[in-house]
Design an enzyme around this catalytic site. Sequence first.
Site, PDB file in Angstrom:
ATOM      1  N   HIS A   5       9.229  -8.875   1.076  1.00 32.81           N
ATOM      2  CA  HIS A   5       9.128  -7.783   0.157  1.00 32.81           C
ATOM      3  C   HIS A   5       9.808  -8.228  -1.200  1.00 32.81           C
ATOM      4  O   HIS A   5      11.002  -8.589  -1.116  1.00 32.81           O
ATOM      5  CB  HIS A   5       9.793  -6.523   0.807  1.00 32.81           C
ATOM      6  CG  HIS A   5       9.169  -6.001   2.112  1.00 32.81           C
ATOM      7  ND1 HIS A   5       8.295  -4.732   2.079  1.00 32.81           N
ATOM      8  CD2 HIS A   5       9.248  -6.256   3.298  1.00 32.81           C
ATOM      9  CE1 HIS A   5       7.868  -4.716   3.521  1.00 32.81           C
ATOM     10  NE2 HIS A   5       8.568  -5.654   3.985  1.00 32.81           N
ATOM     11  N   HIS A   9       6.187 -11.979   6.095  1.00 29.81           N
ATOM     12  CA  HIS A   9       6.021 -11.507   4.662  1.00 29.81           C
ATOM     13  C   HIS A   9       7.397 -11.345   4.095  1.00 29.81           C
ATOM     14  O   HIS A   9       8.370 -10.837   4.780  1.00 29.81           O
ATOM     15  CB  HIS A   9       5.143 -10.444   4.750  1.00 29.81           C
ATOM     16  CG  HIS A   9       5.580  -9.250   5.603  1.00 29.81           C
ATOM     17  ND1 HIS A   9       5.202  -9.340   7.084  1.00 29.81           N
ATOM     18  CD2 HIS A   9       6.187  -7.965   5.303  1.00 29.81           C
ATOM     19  CE1 HIS A   9       5.570  -8.110   7.329  1.00 29.81           C
ATOM     20  NE2 HIS A   9       6.394  -7.643   6.376  1.00 29.81           N
ATOM     21  N   GLU A  31       6.703  -4.478  10.994  1.00 29.41           N
ATOM     22  CA  GLU A  31       5.337  -3.670  11.412  1.00 29.41           C
ATOM     23  C   GLU A  31       4.219  -4.652  11.633  1.00 29.41           C
ATOM     24  O   GLU A  31       3.324  -4.541  12.494  1.00 29.41           O
ATOM     25  CB  GLU A  31       4.837  -2.977  10.156  1.00 29.41           C
ATOM     26  CG  GLU A  31       5.453  -1.575  10.148  1.00 29.41           C
ATOM     27  CD  GLU A  31       5.082  -0.687   8.870  1.00 29.41           C
ATOM     28  OE1 GLU A  31       3.782  -0.946   8.506  1.00 29.41           O
ATOM     29  OE2 GLU A  31       5.666  -0.157   8.429  1.00 29.41           O
ATOM     30  N   VAL A  32       4.135  -5.795  10.722  1.00 29.78           N
ATOM     31  CA  VAL A  32       3.027  -6.887  10.524  1.00 29.78           C
ATOM     32  C   VAL A  32       3.552  -8.014  11.043  1.00 29.78           C
ATOM     33  O   VAL A  32       4.529  -8.520  10.541  1.00 29.78           O
ATOM     34  CB  VAL A  32       2.450  -6.696   9.198  1.00 29.78           C
ATOM     35  CG1 VAL A  32       1.237  -7.757   9.147  1.00 29.78           C
ATOM     36  CG2 VAL A  32       2.198  -5.347   8.858  1.00 29.78           C
ATOM     37  N   ILE A  90       0.851  -1.352  -0.037  1.00 31.46           N
ATOM     38  CA  ILE A  90       0.253   0.133  -0.101  1.00 31.46           C
ATOM     39  C   ILE A  90       0.866   1.349  -0.028  1.00 31.46           C
ATOM     40  O   ILE A  90       0.338   2.435  -0.450  1.00 31.46           O
ATOM     41  CB  ILE A  90      -1.067   0.006   1.205  1.00 31.46           C
ATOM     42  CG1 ILE A  90      -2.184   0.836   1.292  1.00 31.46           C
ATOM     43  CG2 ILE A  90      -0.183   0.456   2.469  1.00 31.46           C
ATOM     44  CD1 ILE A  90      -3.418   0.663   1.896  1.00 31.46           C
TER      45      ILE A  90
HETATM   46  P1  5GP Z   1       7.076  -4.660   7.504  1.00 33.09           P
HETATM   47  O1  5GP Z   1       7.638  -3.521   8.078  1.00 33.09           O
HETATM   48  O2  5GP Z   1       6.357  -5.388   8.338  1.00 33.09           O
HETATM   49  O3  5GP Z   1       8.225  -5.570   7.017  1.00 33.09           O
HETATM   50  O4  5GP Z   1       6.293  -4.394   6.127  1.00 33.09           O
HETATM   51  C1  5GP Z   1       4.923  -4.186   6.261  1.00 33.09           C
HETATM   52  C2  5GP Z   1       4.675  -3.731   4.913  1.00 33.09           C
HETATM   53  O5  5GP Z   1       3.153  -3.853   4.836  1.00 33.09           O
HETATM   54  C3  5GP Z   1       4.790  -2.103   4.840  1.00 33.09           C
HETATM   55  O6  5GP Z   1       5.617  -2.191   3.624  1.00 33.09           O
HETATM   56  C4  5GP Z   1       3.485  -1.542   4.535  1.00 33.09           C
HETATM   57  O7  5GP Z   1       3.432  -0.540   3.395  1.00 33.09           O
HETATM   58  C5  5GP Z   1       2.638  -2.632   4.073  1.00 33.09           C
HETATM   59  N1  5GP Z   1       1.086  -2.318   4.330  1.00 33.09           N
HETATM   60  C6  5GP Z   1       0.692  -1.980   5.697  1.00 33.09           C
HETATM   61  N2  5GP Z   1      -0.672  -2.260   5.751  1.00 33.09           N
HETATM   62  C7  5GP Z   1      -1.148  -2.535   4.508  1.00 33.09           C
HETATM   63  C8  5GP Z   1      -2.338  -2.818   3.901  1.00 33.09           C
HETATM   64  O8  5GP Z   1      -3.456  -2.623   4.483  1.00 33.09           O
HETATM   65  N3  5GP Z   1      -2.395  -3.247   2.601  1.00 33.09           N
HETATM   66  C9  5GP Z   1      -1.247  -3.509   1.975  1.00 33.09           C
HETATM   67  N4  5GP Z   1      -1.397  -3.817   0.617  1.00 33.09           N
HETATM   68  N5  5GP Z   1      -0.026  -3.191   2.477  1.00 33.09           N
HETATM   69  C10 5GP Z   1       0.119  -2.949   3.778  1.00 33.09           C
END
Ligand code: 5GP
Length: 117
Positions: free
Chosen positions: A106, A104, A99-100, A34
Site C-alpha cells: 500500500h 501487495h 485480505e487479498v 477501491i
Molecule cells: P490488504 O488488507 O490485503 O492488505 O489490502 C487489500 C486491499 O485491496 C484493501 O485496501 C482493499 O480496499 C483493496 N481492494 C479489495 N478489492 C479491490 C478491488 O476489487 N479493486 C481495488 N482497486 N482494490 C481492492
Amino acid sequence: MEYDKNNIFAKILRKEIPCEVVYGDDQVLFFYDINPQAKVHILGIPKKKVVDFRDFILRLDQSSVQYFFTKIIDVINGLGLDQKGYRLIINNGRDANQEVPHFHIHILAGENLKGIR
Ligand code: 5GP
C-alpha cells in the site's frame, strides 16, 4: 500457502475486474485502492503469482524484487508524493488482516497520515 488463482488481484491482472491503473508493465501493476484510507491510496503488485511478503522475497529472483521496489519509487516520484511524504504498508497474514492473498504494498499519501492505519 498455495496461490489462489481466483483472488481479486489475479482477476484484476487478467482484466476480469477493472481497476484504475497508475502504472503497469510486464512485471508490475500499480492501481488505486477501491476503498482509499487516505487521499492517495495506491496498491502495487508484482505480476508473478506470489501470495505474501515471504513468497515475494524468497520465490522471486533478486532482480524482480529490486525492480518492484524501484518502480514504487518511480510511481511516488511521478505523482510528486516524495515532496511531502508517504507511508508504505505490507499486511502479511491473518494477524495483519491481509485480505487479498496476492502480495501487495500500500502507498498512502496526499495528506498528513497521523491516525491513518
Ligand atoms: P490488504 O488488507 O490485503 O492488505 O489490502 C487489500 C486491499 O485491496 C484493501 O485496501 C482493499 O480496499 C483493496 N481492494 C479489495 N478489492 C479491490 C478491488 O476489487 N479493486 C481495488 N482497486 N482494490 C481492492
